[in-house]
Design a protein around this motif. Structure first.
Motif, PDB file in Angstrom:
ATOM      1  N   ALA A   1       0.827  -1.209   0.000  1.00 20.13           N
ATOM      2  CA  ALA A   1       0.000   0.000   0.000  1.00 20.13           C
ATOM      3  C   ALA A   1       0.858   1.256   0.000  1.00 20.13           C
ATOM      4  CB  ALA A   1      -0.932  -0.011   1.209  1.00 20.13           C
ATOM      5  N   ASP A   2       1.981   1.219   0.692  1.00 19.49           N
ATOM      6  CA  ASP A   2       2.874   2.378   0.741  1.00 19.49           C
ATOM      7  C   ASP A   2       3.411   2.704  -0.652  1.00 19.49           C
ATOM      8  OD1 ASP A   2       4.327   4.465   1.950  1.00 19.49           O
ATOM      9  OD2 ASP A   2       6.065   3.163   2.286  1.00 19.49           O
ATOM     10  N   LEU A   3       3.845   1.676  -1.380  1.00 22.15           N
ATOM     11  CA  LEU A   3       4.383   1.906  -2.723  1.00 22.15           C
ATOM     12  C   LEU A   3       3.277   2.307  -3.696  1.00 22.15           C
ATOM     13  CD1 LEU A   3       6.911  -1.065  -3.047  1.00 22.15           C
ATOM     14  CD2 LEU A   3       7.302   1.244  -2.179  1.00 22.15           C
ATOM     15  N   ALA A   4       2.121   1.646  -3.595  1.00 20.21           N
ATOM     16  CA  ALA A   4       1.001   2.005  -4.473  1.00 20.21           C
ATOM     17  C   ALA A   4       0.578   3.442  -4.237  1.00 20.21           C
ATOM     18  CB  ALA A   4      -0.169   1.062  -4.247  1.00 20.21           C
ATOM     19  N   GLY A   5       0.599   3.872  -2.972  1.00 27.99           N
ATOM     20  CA  GLY A   5       0.235   5.249  -2.660  1.00 27.99           C
ATOM     21  C   GLY A   5       1.180   6.253  -3.302  1.00 27.99           C
ATOM     22  N   LEU A   6       2.454   5.926  -3.346  1.00 23.57           N
ATOM     23  CA  LEU A   6       3.418   6.810  -4.011  1.00 23.57           C
ATOM     24  C   LEU A   6       3.068   6.980  -5.487  1.00 23.57           C
ATOM     25  CD1 LEU A   6       6.788   5.462  -2.535  1.00 23.57           C
ATOM     26  CD2 LEU A   6       5.663   7.625  -1.954  1.00 23.57           C
ATOM     27  N   ALA A   7       2.695   5.870  -6.135  1.00 26.62           N
ATOM     28  CA  ALA A   7       2.328   5.933  -7.552  1.00 26.62           C
ATOM     29  C   ALA A   7       1.054   6.743  -7.745  1.00 26.62           C
ATOM     30  CB  ALA A   7       2.165   4.524  -8.112  1.00 26.62           C
ATOM     31  N   HIS A   8       0.055   6.484  -6.923  1.00 24.70           N
ATOM     32  CA  HIS A   8      -1.235   7.151  -7.091  1.00 24.70           C
ATOM     33  C   HIS A   8      -1.156   8.640  -6.804  1.00 24.70           C
ATOM     34  CE1 HIS A   8      -3.257   2.999  -6.311  1.00 24.70           C
ATOM     35  NE2 HIS A   8      -2.729   3.093  -7.519  1.00 24.70           N
ATOM     36  N   GLN A   9      -0.267   9.041  -5.900  1.00 26.23           N
ATOM     37  CA  GLN A   9      -0.097  10.462  -5.624  1.00 26.23           C
ATOM     38  C   GLN A   9       0.332  11.234  -6.865  1.00 26.23           C
ATOM     39  OE1 GLN A   9       2.683  10.679  -2.366  1.00 26.23           O
ATOM     40  NE2 GLN A   9       1.297   9.598  -0.961  1.00 26.23           N
ATOM     41  N   ARG A  10       0.975  10.544  -7.785  1.00 25.17           N
ATOM     42  CA  ARG A  10       1.464  11.191  -9.008  1.00 25.17           C
ATOM     43  C   ARG A  10       0.631  10.805 -10.221  1.00 25.17           C
ATOM     44  NH1 ARG A  10       7.975  11.635  -8.352  1.00 25.17           N
ATOM     45  NH2 ARG A  10       8.080  11.406  -6.084  1.00 25.17           N
ATOM     46  N   GLY A  11      -0.503  10.173  -9.989  1.00 24.56           N
ATOM     47  CA  GLY A  11      -1.369   9.801 -11.092  1.00 24.56           C
ATOM     48  C   GLY A  11      -0.863   8.637 -11.904  1.00 24.56           C
ATOM     49  N   ARG A  12      -0.003   7.807 -11.322  1.00 25.65           N
ATOM     50  CA  ARG A  12       0.538   6.647 -12.025  1.00 25.65           C
ATOM     51  C   ARG A  12      -0.115   5.375 -11.514  1.00 25.65           C
ATOM     52  NH1 ARG A  12       5.565   9.065 -12.830  1.00 25.65           N
ATOM     53  NH2 ARG A  12       5.157  11.306 -12.980  1.00 25.65           N
ATOM     54  N   LEU A  13       0.253   4.261 -12.114  1.00 18.28           N
ATOM     55  CA  LEU A  13      -0.352   2.977 -11.770  1.00 18.28           C
ATOM     56  C   LEU A  13       0.651   2.075 -11.064  1.00 18.28           C
ATOM     57  CD1 LEU A  13      -2.276   2.354 -15.107  1.00 18.28           C
ATOM     58  CD2 LEU A  13      -3.264   3.000 -12.903  1.00 18.28           C
ATOM     59  N   PHE A  14       0.095   1.147 -10.276  1.00 25.08           N
ATOM     60  CA  PHE A  14       0.926   0.216  -9.526  1.00 25.08           C
ATOM     61  C   PHE A  14       0.543  -1.210  -9.891  1.00 25.08           C
ATOM     62  CE2 PHE A  14       1.878  -2.531  -5.913  1.00 25.08           C
ATOM     63  CZ  PHE A  14       3.207  -2.199  -5.657  1.00 25.08           C
ATOM     64  N   ALA A  15       1.535  -2.014 -10.259  1.00 24.84           N
ATOM     65  CA  ALA A  15       1.314  -3.406 -10.649  1.00 24.84           C
ATOM     66  C   ALA A  15       2.052  -4.335  -9.697  1.00 24.84           C
ATOM     67  CB  ALA A  15       1.786  -3.642 -12.083  1.00 24.84           C
ATOM     68  N   LEU A  16       1.517  -5.553  -9.563  1.00 25.83           N
ATOM     69  CA  LEU A  16       2.128  -6.585  -8.729  1.00 25.83           C
ATOM     70  C   LEU A  16       2.205  -7.859  -9.544  1.00 25.83           C
ATOM     71  CD1 LEU A  16       3.109  -7.282  -5.789  1.00 25.83           C
ATOM     72  CD2 LEU A  16       0.778  -8.091  -5.372  1.00 25.83           C
ATOM     73  N   ALA A  17       3.407  -8.420  -9.676  1.00 24.92           N
ATOM     74  CA  ALA A  17       3.591  -9.667 -10.420  1.00 24.92           C
ATOM     75  C   ALA A  17       3.561 -10.811  -9.426  1.00 24.92           C
ATOM     76  CB  ALA A  17       4.917  -9.650 -11.178  1.00 24.92           C
ATOM     77  N   THR A  18       2.451 -11.526  -9.367  1.00 22.03           N
ATOM     78  CA  THR A  18       2.223 -12.511  -8.317  1.00 22.03           C
ATOM     79  C   THR A  18       2.360 -13.934  -8.819  1.00 22.03           C
ATOM     80  OG1 THR A  18      -0.139 -12.706  -8.740  1.00 22.03           O
ATOM     81  CG2 THR A  18       0.554 -10.947  -7.267  1.00 22.03           C
ATOM     82  N   GLY A  19       2.472 -14.840  -7.859  1.00 21.73           N
ATOM     83  CA  GLY A  19       2.331 -16.252  -8.152  1.00 21.73           C
ATOM     84  C   GLY A  19       0.895 -16.649  -7.882  1.00 21.73           C
ATOM     85  N   GLY A  20       0.704 -17.812  -7.305  1.00 23.32           N
ATOM     86  CA  GLY A  20      -0.640 -18.255  -6.973  1.00 23.32           C
ATOM     87  C   GLY A  20      -1.056 -17.770  -5.594  1.00 23.32           C
ATOM     88  N   GLY A  21      -2.299 -18.040  -5.260  1.00 23.39           N
ATOM     89  CA  GLY A  21      -2.791 -17.696  -3.937  1.00 23.39           C
ATOM     90  C   GLY A  21      -3.307 -16.285  -3.798  1.00 23.39           C
ATOM     91  N   VAL A  22      -3.773 -15.693  -4.895  1.00 21.23           N
ATOM     92  CA  VAL A  22      -4.255 -14.306  -4.817  1.00 21.23           C
ATOM     93  C   VAL A  22      -5.738 -14.229  -4.445  1.00 21.23           C
ATOM     94  CG1 VAL A  22      -2.534 -13.408  -6.415  1.00 21.23           C
ATOM     95  CG2 VAL A  22      -4.707 -14.254  -7.310  1.00 21.23           C
ATOM     96  N   ALA A  23      -6.501 -15.270  -4.752  1.00 21.45           N
ATOM     97  CA  ALA A  23      -7.943 -15.198  -4.512  1.00 21.45           C
ATOM     98  C   ALA A  23      -8.299 -14.923  -3.049  1.00 21.45           C
ATOM     99  CB  ALA A  23      -8.621 -16.482  -4.992  1.00 21.45           C
ATOM    100  N   PRO A  24      -7.631 -15.547  -2.075  1.00 18.13           N
ATOM    101  CA  PRO A  24      -8.007 -15.284  -0.676  1.00 18.13           C
ATOM    102  C   PRO A  24      -7.734 -13.858  -0.213  1.00 18.13           C
ATOM    103  CG  PRO A  24      -6.817 -17.368  -0.868  1.00 18.13           C
ATOM    104  CD  PRO A  24      -6.673 -16.658  -2.172  1.00 18.13           C
ATOM    105  N   VAL A  25      -6.893 -13.141  -0.951  1.00 18.21           N
ATOM    106  CA  VAL A  25      -6.553 -11.776  -0.526  1.00 18.21           C
ATOM    107  C   VAL A  25      -6.903 -10.757  -1.607  1.00 18.21           C
ATOM    108  CG1 VAL A  25      -4.777 -12.452   1.129  1.00 18.21           C
ATOM    109  CG2 VAL A  25      -4.151 -12.139  -1.277  1.00 18.21           C
ATOM    110  N   ALA A  26      -7.849 -11.097  -2.474  1.00 18.01           N
ATOM    111  CA  ALA A  26      -8.220 -10.190  -3.568  1.00 18.01           C
ATOM    112  C   ALA A  26      -8.666  -8.833  -3.031  1.00 18.01           C
ATOM    113  CB  ALA A  26      -9.315 -10.823  -4.426  1.00 18.01           C
TER     114      ALA A  26
END
Length: 358
Positions: free
Chosen positions: A287-312
């Motif tokens: 969230a800290d890194l995503a907030g830095l991007a959003h403050q400047r109108g940019r986007l934040f991406a995460l390259a994940t493996g499996g196990g994302v559904a429980p924390v969507a």
């Protein structure tokens, strides 16, 4: 609509002229008519600027190669992204000594590469088994040293730099934000990327953070989990040191104009950790890194493996705009999982294995 406009609008879930179609590749062997020459030699495999500092490649992948690959995709009617890997530094107060030795791993004798670090808080040692197998064409190769940040060396590591809690204060000296020279080199690389992106109408994406992936490099997957369970204070201190460098790298990328900043997250989802550990330790830092991007109108991406559904919902709450499958993960082919991610407002990049394209 340019490829950049199409891609950014799609990630923001805004109307676009069509769904973006982009093929991120590592080791793709294009047909002869899509190849070019560099240094008098044909470029037979395509890579990506995102792996510049994390993989040893059969041949260097230059900024010009990155621009040419984007142009080739656009010529085919596909979309393209220019990837840049943001460098990091070791503290100048650290000295390094490399050596090789013969040792026994399991029941067989093999050649080992060792790297000794002398830090202000004490010594660290990293030992990697040398793999003598010939890599497949286009595949990354093993570095000639016990490189700390390298995917191939994770499974070949015999001794990680963080073996116990007392190693954590020492490890912080090995991964820090870009130094002055690296900062200048990044600014120049981003300047070239911005010029090429403006000419081609594509987005610039900077890979600027490692998060839990650095835990795998520093301590190994199993030992990182054990550290979390047995010494939470040391585990938190190691994550804090990693996050400080990630944050410095991300700020540098945003300062230089990246449209998207991306964090590797292969080892951060719930195929490695419980949802509770994710929420307590990884979500706030994402969230800290995503907030830095959003403050400047940019986007934040995460390259994940499996196990994302429980924390969507947590990923969306943390500010993640785009999920990349870091590998061909069956979970991402599950319509139920995709529906759950879409319901949270997360954009998901699909993918094709390189073998499909060969």
């Amino acid at each position: 609509m340019t490829s950049r406009e199409r891609l950014l609008r799609a990630i923001r879930r805004q109307p676009a002229d069509r769904v973006p179609l982009y093929c991120p590749v590592l080791g793709f062997r294009p047909p002869p008519h899509l190849r070019w020459t560099a240094g008098g030699q044909p470029v037979e495999c395509w890579f990506s600027g995102r792996v510049e500092h994390t993989h040893a490649l059969p041949r260097p992948w230059s900024a010009d190669d990155e621009f040419r690959r984007a142009a080739a995709w656009l010529k085919l009617g596909l979309d393209a992204i220019l990837d840049v890997s943001v460098p990091w530094a070791r503290s100048p107060r650290v000295t390094v000594e490399d050596s090789t030795e013969v040792g026994v791993v399991g029941d067989r004798e093999c050649l080992l590469m060792a790297r000794e670090y002398q830090t202000p808080d004490g010594p660290l040692r990293h030992v990697v088994r040398v793999e003598e197998a010939t890599p497949a064409p286009g595949a990354p190769v093993q570095p000639q040293t016990a490189a700390l940040v390298n995917d191939l060396n994770i499974s070949r590591t015999v001794q990680h730099v963080v073996g116990e809690a007392e190693d954590v204060p020492k490890a912080r000296w090995l991964y820090q934000g870009p130094n002055r020279d690296q900062r200048a080199a990044l600014a120049e690389r981003m300047r070239l990327a911005a010029a090429a992106a403006a000419e081609q109408g594509v987005a610039v994406q900077a890979w600027s953070a490692f998060g839990a992936d650095a835990l795998a490099w520093f301590a190994g997957e199993e030992d990182a989990v054990a550290l979390c369970l047995e010494d939470e204070a040391a585990f938190t201190a190691l994550l804090d040191a990693i996050h400080a460098a990630d944050k410095a790298r991300t700020i540098a990328a945003l300062d230089d104009g990246a449209d998207i900043v991306c964090q590797r997250g292969r080892y951060s989802a719930t195929d490695c950790w419980s949802p509770e550990v994710f929420r307590q330790h990884f979500k706030p830092r994402i969230a800290d890194l995503a907030g830095l991007a959003h403050q400047r109108g940019r986007l934040f991406a995460l390259a994940t493996g499996g196990g994302v559904a429980p924390v969507a919902a947590d990923l969306k709450d943390a500010g993640v705009d785009l999920l990349y499958p870091a590998l061909p993960v069956p979970e991402y082919a599950d319509p139920g999982v995709l529906d759950a991610l879409a319901a949270e407002g997360l954009a998901v990049a699909g993918g094709l294995a390189v073998s499909v394209l060969d």
